[in-house]
Write a protein that holds these residues in place. Sequence first.
Motif, PDB file in Angstrom:
ATOM      1  N   MET A  64      23.800  56.291 -19.901  1.00 42.81           N
ATOM      2  CA  MET A  64      23.847  55.422 -21.973  1.00 42.81           C
ATOM      3  C   MET A  64      23.012  55.858 -22.588  1.00 42.81           C
ATOM      4  SD  MET A  64      24.329  52.339 -23.899  1.00 42.81           S
ATOM      5  CE  MET A  64      24.402  51.435 -22.008  1.00 42.81           C
ATOM      6  N   LEU A  65      21.411  56.458 -22.123  1.00 40.80           N
ATOM      7  CA  LEU A  65      20.395  56.686 -22.958  1.00 40.80           C
ATOM      8  C   LEU A  65      20.243  58.153 -23.896  1.00 40.80           C
ATOM      9  CD1 LEU A  65      18.264  56.070 -25.125  1.00 40.80           C
ATOM     10  CD2 LEU A  65      16.566  55.504 -23.369  1.00 40.80           C
ATOM     11  N   VAL A  66      20.262  58.279 -21.738  1.00 40.78           N
ATOM     12  CA  VAL A  66      20.698  60.566 -22.002  1.00 40.78           C
ATOM     13  C   VAL A  66      21.866  60.890 -22.635  1.00 40.78           C
ATOM     14  CG1 VAL A  66      20.789  62.236 -20.274  1.00 40.78           C
ATOM     15  CG2 VAL A  66      18.687  59.926 -20.435  1.00 40.78           C
ATOM     16  N   ARG A  67      22.982  59.897 -22.937  1.00 46.07           N
ATOM     17  CA  ARG A  67      24.579  60.645 -23.123  1.00 46.07           C
ATOM     18  C   ARG A  67      24.682  60.375 -24.575  1.00 46.07           C
ATOM     19  NH1 ARG A  67      27.643  55.758 -22.150  1.00 46.07           N
ATOM     20  NH2 ARG A  67      27.636  56.532 -19.660  1.00 46.07           N
ATOM     21  N   GLY A  68      23.071  59.547 -24.990  1.00 47.67           N
ATOM     22  CA  GLY A  68      22.978  59.446 -26.117  1.00 47.67           C
ATOM     23  C   GLY A  68      22.659  60.478 -27.162  1.00 47.67           C
ATOM     24  N   LEU A  69      21.615  61.250 -26.385  1.00 48.49           N
ATOM     25  CA  LEU A  69      20.959  62.545 -26.521  1.00 48.49           C
ATOM     26  C   LEU A  69      21.343  63.508 -25.932  1.00 48.49           C
ATOM     27  CD1 LEU A  69      18.604  64.307 -24.131  1.00 48.49           C
ATOM     28  CD2 LEU A  69      18.116  61.566 -24.355  1.00 48.49           C
ATOM     29  N   TYR A  70      22.304  63.815 -26.024  1.00 57.16           N
ATOM     30  CA  TYR A  70      23.039  64.769 -25.255  1.00 57.16           C
ATOM     31  C   TYR A  70      24.196  65.454 -26.319  1.00 57.16           C
ATOM     32  CZ  TYR A  70      27.564  66.820 -21.875  1.00 57.16           C
ATOM     33  OH  TYR A  70      28.234  67.441 -21.645  1.00 57.16           O
ATOM     34  N   TYR A  71      24.664  64.210 -26.748  1.00 55.13           N
ATOM     35  CA  TYR A  71      24.937  64.023 -27.801  1.00 55.13           C
ATOM     36  C   TYR A  71      25.008  64.115 -29.529  1.00 55.13           C
ATOM     37  CZ  TYR A  71      29.543  63.227 -24.329  1.00 55.13           C
ATOM     38  OH  TYR A  71      30.595  63.418 -23.749  1.00 55.13           O
ATOM     39  N   GLU A  72      23.946  64.024 -29.335  1.00 56.14           N
ATOM     40  CA  GLU A  72      23.244  63.849 -30.777  1.00 56.14           C
ATOM     41  C   GLU A  72      23.630  65.621 -31.638  1.00 56.14           C
ATOM     42  OE1 GLU A  72      18.734  63.610 -31.750  1.00 56.14           O
ATOM     43  OE2 GLU A  72      19.118  63.932 -30.481  1.00 56.14           O
ATOM     44  N   GLY A  73      24.277  65.269 -32.571  1.00 56.47           N
ATOM     45  CA  GLY A  73      23.996  66.497 -33.675  1.00 56.47           C
ATOM     46  C   GLY A  73      25.056  67.013 -32.850  1.00 56.47           C
ATOM     47  N   TRP A  74      25.662  66.799 -32.090  1.00 59.18           N
ATOM     48  CA  TRP A  74      27.029  67.530 -31.711  1.00 59.18           C
ATOM     49  C   TRP A  74      28.226  67.556 -32.652  1.00 59.18           C
ATOM     50  CZ3 TRP A  74      31.779  66.443 -28.549  1.00 59.18           C
ATOM     51  CH2 TRP A  74      32.607  67.254 -28.033  1.00 59.18           C
ATOM     52  N   ASP A  75      28.758  69.076 -32.329  1.00 60.58           N
ATOM     53  CA  ASP A  75      29.494  69.486 -33.722  1.00 60.58           C
ATOM     54  C   ASP A  75      30.855  70.087 -33.300  1.00 60.58           C
ATOM     55  OD1 ASP A  75      31.930  70.518 -35.639  1.00 60.58           O
ATOM     56  OD2 ASP A  75      29.851  71.361 -36.691  1.00 60.58           O
ATOM     57  N   PRO A  76      31.522  70.218 -32.290  1.00 63.26           N
ATOM     58  CA  PRO A  76      32.552  70.588 -31.732  1.00 63.26           C
ATOM     59  C   PRO A  76      33.094  71.607 -31.937  1.00 63.26           C
ATOM     60  CG  PRO A  76      32.781  68.683 -31.901  1.00 63.26           C
ATOM     61  CD  PRO A  76      32.023  68.499 -32.698  1.00 63.26           C
ATOM     62  N   THR A  77      32.989  71.978 -33.552  1.00 64.61           N
ATOM     63  CA  THR A  77      33.744  73.356 -34.214  1.00 64.61           C
ATOM     64  C   THR A  77      33.054  74.285 -34.136  1.00 64.61           C
ATOM     65  OG1 THR A  77      34.414  71.639 -35.943  1.00 64.61           O
ATOM     66  CG2 THR A  77      34.003  74.443 -36.567  1.00 64.61           C
ATOM     67  N   GLY A  78      33.438  75.181 -33.536  1.00 68.17           N
ATOM     68  CA  GLY A  78      33.316  76.576 -32.610  1.00 68.17           C
ATOM     69  C   GLY A  78      32.838  76.804 -31.414  1.00 68.17           C
ATOM     70  N   LYS A  79      33.469  76.017 -30.886  1.00 70.27           N
ATOM     71  CA  LYS A  79      33.037  75.207 -29.015  1.00 70.27           C
ATOM     72  C   LYS A  79      33.747  75.573 -28.107  1.00 70.27           C
ATOM     73  CE  LYS A  79      28.313  74.178 -31.204  1.00 70.27           C
ATOM     74  NZ  LYS A  79      29.007  73.824 -31.785  1.00 70.27           N
ATOM     75  N   PRO A  80      33.699  75.963 -27.232  1.00 71.09           N
ATOM     76  CA  PRO A  80      32.088  76.636 -26.664  1.00 71.09           C
ATOM     77  C   PRO A  80      31.565  78.023 -27.350  1.00 71.09           C
ATOM     78  CG  PRO A  80      34.045  77.220 -24.546  1.00 71.09           C
ATOM     79  CD  PRO A  80      34.997  76.671 -26.140  1.00 71.09           C
ATOM     80  N   LEU A  81      30.793  77.758 -27.169  1.00 71.94           N
ATOM     81  CA  LEU A  81      29.798  79.323 -27.828  1.00 71.94           C
ATOM     82  C   LEU A  81      29.934  79.783 -26.686  1.00 71.94           C
ATOM     83  CD1 LEU A  81      25.622  78.193 -28.813  1.00 71.94           C
ATOM     84  CD2 LEU A  81      28.305  78.004 -29.674  1.00 71.94           C
ATOM     85  N   LYS A  82      30.139  81.576 -26.768  1.00 66.97           N
ATOM     86  CA  LYS A  82      30.421  82.341 -25.602  1.00 66.97           C
ATOM     87  C   LYS A  82      28.937  82.883 -25.096  1.00 66.97           C
ATOM     88  CE  LYS A  82      34.859  81.760 -26.262  1.00 66.97           C
ATOM     89  NZ  LYS A  82      35.229  80.205 -24.831  1.00 66.97           N
ATOM     90  N   GLU A  83      27.474  82.111 -24.791  1.00 66.24           N
ATOM     91  CA  GLU A  83      26.855  82.713 -24.308  1.00 66.24           C
ATOM     92  C   GLU A  83      27.242  83.078 -23.608  1.00 66.24           C
ATOM     93  OE1 GLU A  83      24.285  80.404 -27.432  1.00 66.24           O
ATOM     94  OE2 GLU A  83      24.386  78.561 -24.951  1.00 66.24           O
ATOM     95  N   ARG A  84      27.218  84.330 -22.509  1.00 67.21           N
ATOM     96  CA  ARG A  84      27.744  85.267 -21.498  1.00 67.21           C
ATOM     97  C   ARG A  84      27.067  85.048 -20.540  1.00 67.21           C
ATOM     98  NH1 ARG A  84      33.188  84.376 -21.962  1.00 67.21           N
ATOM     99  NH2 ARG A  84      34.061  85.451 -23.629  1.00 67.21           N
ATOM    100  N   HIS A  85      25.160  85.718 -21.107  1.00 64.12           N
ATOM    101  CA  HIS A  85      24.387  86.207 -20.324  1.00 64.12           C
ATOM    102  C   HIS A  85      22.815  85.453 -20.564  1.00 64.12           C
ATOM    103  CE1 HIS A  85      26.314  89.960 -20.578  1.00 64.12           C
ATOM    104  NE2 HIS A  85      26.118  90.194 -21.158  1.00 64.12           N
ATOM    105  N   LYS A  86      22.267  84.795 -19.427  1.00 64.08           N
ATOM    106  CA  LYS A  86      21.321  84.204 -18.862  1.00 64.08           C
ATOM    107  C   LYS A  86      20.605  84.414 -20.648  1.00 64.08           C
ATOM    108  CE  LYS A  86      17.696  85.306 -15.601  1.00 64.08           C
ATOM    109  NZ  LYS A  86      17.044  84.580 -15.100  1.00 64.08           N
ATOM    110  N   GLU A  87      20.113  85.778 -20.701  1.00 65.86           N
ATOM    111  CA  GLU A  87      19.334  85.424 -22.378  1.00 65.86           C
ATOM    112  C   GLU A  87      20.099  85.148 -23.531  1.00 65.86           C
ATOM    113  OE1 GLU A  87      20.113  88.423 -20.258  1.00 65.86           O
ATOM    114  OE2 GLU A  87      18.143  88.267 -19.041  1.00 65.86           O
ATOM    115  N   GLU A  88      20.872  84.658 -23.851  1.00 67.56           N
ATOM    116  CA  GLU A  88      21.202  84.130 -24.777  1.00 67.56           C
ATOM    117  C   GLU A  88      21.037  83.059 -24.537  1.00 67.56           C
ATOM    118  OE1 GLU A  88      24.953  87.004 -25.772  1.00 67.56           O
ATOM    119  OE2 GLU A  88      25.434  85.321 -23.424  1.00 67.56           O
TER     120      GLU A  88
END
Length: 144
Positions: A64-88
């Motif tokens: 539960m506590l980890v879940r809270g920080l996981y969702y903290e500040g999340w805005d699903p608009t425009g997700k998922p990000l297209k970070e295809r490379h490790k560097e990104e």
Amino acid sequence: MSATGLEVFDTTLHKTHAWLKAIMEALGLEDRHRAYMALRAVLHALRDRLPVEEVAQLGAELPMLVRGLYYEGWDPTGKPLKERHKEEFLAHVARELRTPSGPALDPEAAARAVFQVLAQKVSEGEIRDVQNLLPKELRELWPR
């Protein structure tokens, strides 16, 4: 003796401390706050890279506590990000790790440590689902 007076809160505190301890060990840290920052940064970068449905499925398996920080500040608009490379992806982790004090953690080491803990604490099927949604370069950050 109960720390909070509620078993559900005591349980999530205990589980969260165990996660942070495992991250501290993987990173060779003695600072619980830096382990928390690594966990938060990597979870946010991973969350932002996953489709919304998978974000919810992974979130359901977190304490539960980890879940809270996981969702903290999340805005699903425009997700998922297209970070295809490790560097990104690691640049995303690095942005989340930025703090005004103290040396920054290595984003790749942080990602590997958090992914190691996720692989140990979350069901194998869920981890497989998450990994199958990631490009090969990002899957290579997970333990074998």
